[in-house]
Scaffold this motif. Sequence first.
Motif, mmCIF file in Angstrom:
data_model
loop_
_atom_site.group_PDB
_atom_site.id
_atom_site.type_symbol
_atom_site.label_atom_id
_atom_site.label_comp_id
_atom_site.label_asym_id
_atom_site.label_seq_id
_atom_site.Cartn_x
_atom_site.Cartn_y
_atom_site.Cartn_z
ATOM 1 N N ALA A 2 65.048 1.385 -22.284
ATOM 2 C CA ALA A 2 66.471 1.237 -22.564
ATOM 3 C C ALA A 2 67.100 0.044 -21.843
ATOM 4 O O ALA A 2 68.028 -0.551 -22.344
ATOM 5 N N SER A 3 66.600 -0.314 -20.675
ATOM 6 C CA SER A 3 67.214 -1.381 -19.898
ATOM 7 C C SER A 3 67.125 -2.744 -20.586
ATOM 8 O O SER A 3 67.850 -3.660 -20.239
ATOM 9 N N ASN A 4 66.228 -2.875 -21.568
ATOM 10 C CA ASN A 4 66.098 -4.143 -22.279
ATOM 11 C C ASN A 4 67.052 -4.255 -23.459
ATOM 12 O O ASN A 4 67.112 -5.280 -24.112
ATOM 13 N N LYS A 5 67.786 -3.197 -23.739
ATOM 14 C CA LYS A 5 68.690 -3.200 -24.885
ATOM 15 C C LYS A 5 70.107 -3.509 -24.430
ATOM 16 O O LYS A 5 70.458 -3.358 -23.277
ATOM 17 N N THR A 20 88.108 -12.221 -17.398
ATOM 18 C CA THR A 20 86.850 -12.759 -16.886
ATOM 19 C C THR A 20 86.089 -11.713 -16.072
ATOM 20 O O THR A 20 86.663 -10.708 -15.641
ATOM 21 N N ASN A 21 84.813 -12.006 -15.855
ATOM 22 C CA ASN A 21 83.994 -11.160 -14.985
ATOM 23 C C ASN A 21 84.608 -11.102 -13.592
ATOM 24 O O ASN A 21 84.624 -10.048 -12.964
ATOM 25 N N LEU A 22 85.087 -12.242 -13.116
ATOM 26 C CA LEU A 22 85.675 -12.308 -11.776
ATOM 27 C C LEU A 22 86.912 -11.419 -11.679
ATOM 28 O O LEU A 22 87.086 -10.689 -10.701
ATOM 29 N N TRP A 23 87.764 -11.467 -12.689
ATOM 30 C CA TRP A 23 88.942 -10.606 -12.723
ATOM 31 C C TRP A 23 88.525 -9.142 -12.622
ATOM 32 O O TRP A 23 89.073 -8.378 -11.824
ATOM 33 N N LEU A 24 87.539 -8.751 -13.452
ATOM 34 C CA LEU A 24 87.103 -7.352 -13.469
ATOM 35 C C LEU A 24 86.502 -6.944 -12.121
ATOM 36 O O LEU A 24 86.798 -5.861 -11.619
ATOM 37 N N SER A 25 85.696 -7.813 -11.542
ATOM 38 C CA SER A 25 85.081 -7.470 -10.253
ATOM 39 C C SER A 25 86.151 -7.265 -9.182
ATOM 40 O O SER A 25 86.046 -6.355 -8.358
ATOM 41 N N ARG A 26 87.183 -8.094 -9.205
ATOM 42 C CA ARG A 26 88.270 -7.938 -8.222
ATOM 43 C C ARG A 26 89.033 -6.638 -8.456
ATOM 44 O O ARG A 26 89.377 -5.937 -7.504
ATOM 45 N N GLU A 27 89.310 -6.326 -9.714
ATOM 46 C CA GLU A 27 90.042 -5.094 -10.041
ATOM 47 C C GLU A 27 89.251 -3.847 -9.651
ATOM 48 O O GLU A 27 89.825 -2.849 -9.220
ATOM 49 N N LEU A 28 87.935 -3.910 -9.818
ATOM 50 C CA LEU A 28 87.075 -2.761 -9.511
ATOM 51 C C LEU A 28 86.633 -2.718 -8.050
ATOM 52 O O LEU A 28 86.109 -1.711 -7.584
ATOM 53 N N GLY A 29 86.817 -3.839 -7.341
ATOM 54 C CA GLY A 29 86.401 -3.904 -5.948
ATOM 55 C C GLY A 29 84.893 -3.976 -5.786
ATOM 56 O O GLY A 29 84.335 -3.430 -4.839
ATOM 57 N N CYS A 30 84.233 -4.652 -6.717
ATOM 58 C CA CYS A 30 82.783 -4.807 -6.607
ATOM 59 C C CYS A 30 82.418 -6.291 -6.678
ATOM 60 O O CYS A 30 83.264 -7.135 -6.959
ATOM 61 N N ALA A 31 81.178 -6.580 -6.428
ATOM 62 C CA ALA A 31 80.718 -7.973 -6.396
ATOM 63 C C ALA A 31 80.723 -8.585 -7.795
ATOM 64 O O ALA A 31 80.370 -7.907 -8.768
ATOM 65 N N PRO A 32 81.092 -9.863 -7.900
ATOM 66 C CA PRO A 32 81.033 -10.546 -9.200
ATOM 67 C C PRO A 32 79.631 -10.511 -9.813
ATOM 68 O O PRO A 32 79.495 -10.428 -11.035
ATOM 69 N N THR A 33 78.612 -10.543 -8.972
ATOM 70 C CA THR A 33 77.240 -10.503 -9.498
ATOM 71 C C THR A 33 76.946 -9.158 -10.165
ATOM 72 O O THR A 33 76.184 -9.100 -11.126
ATOM 73 N N THR A 34 77.557 -8.107 -9.668
ATOM 74 C CA THR A 34 77.374 -6.786 -10.269
ATOM 75 C C THR A 34 77.934 -6.773 -11.684
ATOM 76 O O THR A 34 77.269 -6.333 -12.627
ATOM 77 N N VAL A 35 79.155 -7.271 -11.846
ATOM 78 C CA VAL A 35 79.780 -7.312 -13.173
ATOM 79 C C VAL A 35 78.983 -8.230 -14.098
ATOM 80 O O VAL A 35 78.795 -7.925 -15.272
ATOM 81 N N SER A 36 78.479 -9.332 -13.564
ATOM 82 C CA SER A 36 77.661 -10.245 -14.365
ATOM 83 C C SER A 36 76.420 -9.531 -14.904
ATOM 84 O O SER A 36 76.065 -9.698 -16.077
ATOM 85 N N LYS A 37 75.786 -8.721 -14.075
ATOM 86 C CA LYS A 37 74.600 -7.972 -14.518
ATOM 87 C C LYS A 37 74.964 -6.971 -15.611
ATOM 88 O O LYS A 37 74.195 -6.752 -16.542
ATOM 89 N N TRP A 38 76.146 -6.366 -15.490
ATOM 90 C CA TRP A 38 76.591 -5.446 -16.536
ATOM 91 C C TRP A 38 76.822 -6.200 -17.839
ATOM 92 O O TRP A 38 76.457 -5.726 -18.910
ATOM 93 N N CYS A 39 77.440 -7.381 -17.747
ATOM 94 C CA CYS A 39 77.761 -8.173 -18.947
ATOM 95 C C CYS A 39 76.506 -8.677 -19.657
ATOM 96 O O CYS A 39 76.518 -8.854 -20.875
ATOM 97 N N THR A 40 75.452 -8.921 -18.904
ATOM 98 C CA THR A 40 74.196 -9.381 -19.521
ATOM 99 C C THR A 40 73.260 -8.217 -19.838
ATOM 100 O O THR A 40 72.164 -8.426 -20.350
ATOM 101 N N ASN A 41 73.718 -7.008 -19.536
ATOM 102 C CA ASN A 41 72.936 -5.792 -19.776
ATOM 103 C C ASN A 41 71.636 -5.752 -18.983
ATOM 104 O O ASN A 41 70.700 -5.065 -19.353
ATOM 105 N N SER A 43 71.696 -4.620 -16.003
ATOM 106 C CA SER A 43 71.898 -3.304 -15.396
ATOM 107 C C SER A 43 73.132 -2.701 -16.055
ATOM 108 O O SER A 43 73.883 -3.399 -16.740
ATOM 109 N N GLN A 44 73.321 -1.412 -15.840
ATOM 110 C CA GLN A 44 74.434 -0.708 -16.477
ATOM 111 C C GLN A 44 75.386 -0.154 -15.428
ATOM 112 O O GLN A 44 74.953 0.277 -14.359
ATOM 113 N N PRO A 45 76.680 -0.171 -15.756
ATOM 114 C CA PRO A 45 77.644 0.371 -14.796
ATOM 115 C C PRO A 45 77.525 1.889 -14.704
ATOM 116 O O PRO A 45 77.231 2.555 -15.701
ATOM 117 N N PRO A 46 77.768 2.435 -13.517
ATOM 118 C CA PRO A 46 77.836 3.892 -13.391
ATOM 119 C C PRO A 46 78.997 4.416 -14.246
ATOM 120 O O PRO A 46 79.961 3.687 -14.524
#
Length: 75
Positions: A2-5, A20-41, A43-46
Amino acid sequence: MASNKDLNRLKVILAEKKKTNLWLSRELGCAPTTVSKWCTNSSQPPLEMLMKTAKLLDVEIMDLINKKSFESILM
């Protein structure tokens, strides 16, 4: 595996909402790299983060999920 889909549509929804990814990461209080991984699939957000993201972007949680990929996992 599933992680490849493309399980989520976060990148598409961010573009539609002109956010932007940066906006979302700031709003969620997480690292921009985390949001980037979610956007490229890569990894998946909890679930909790997915729910917060839907609220921030004013969309339904199911709008963030790629329904075809989700259905293929269930089969």
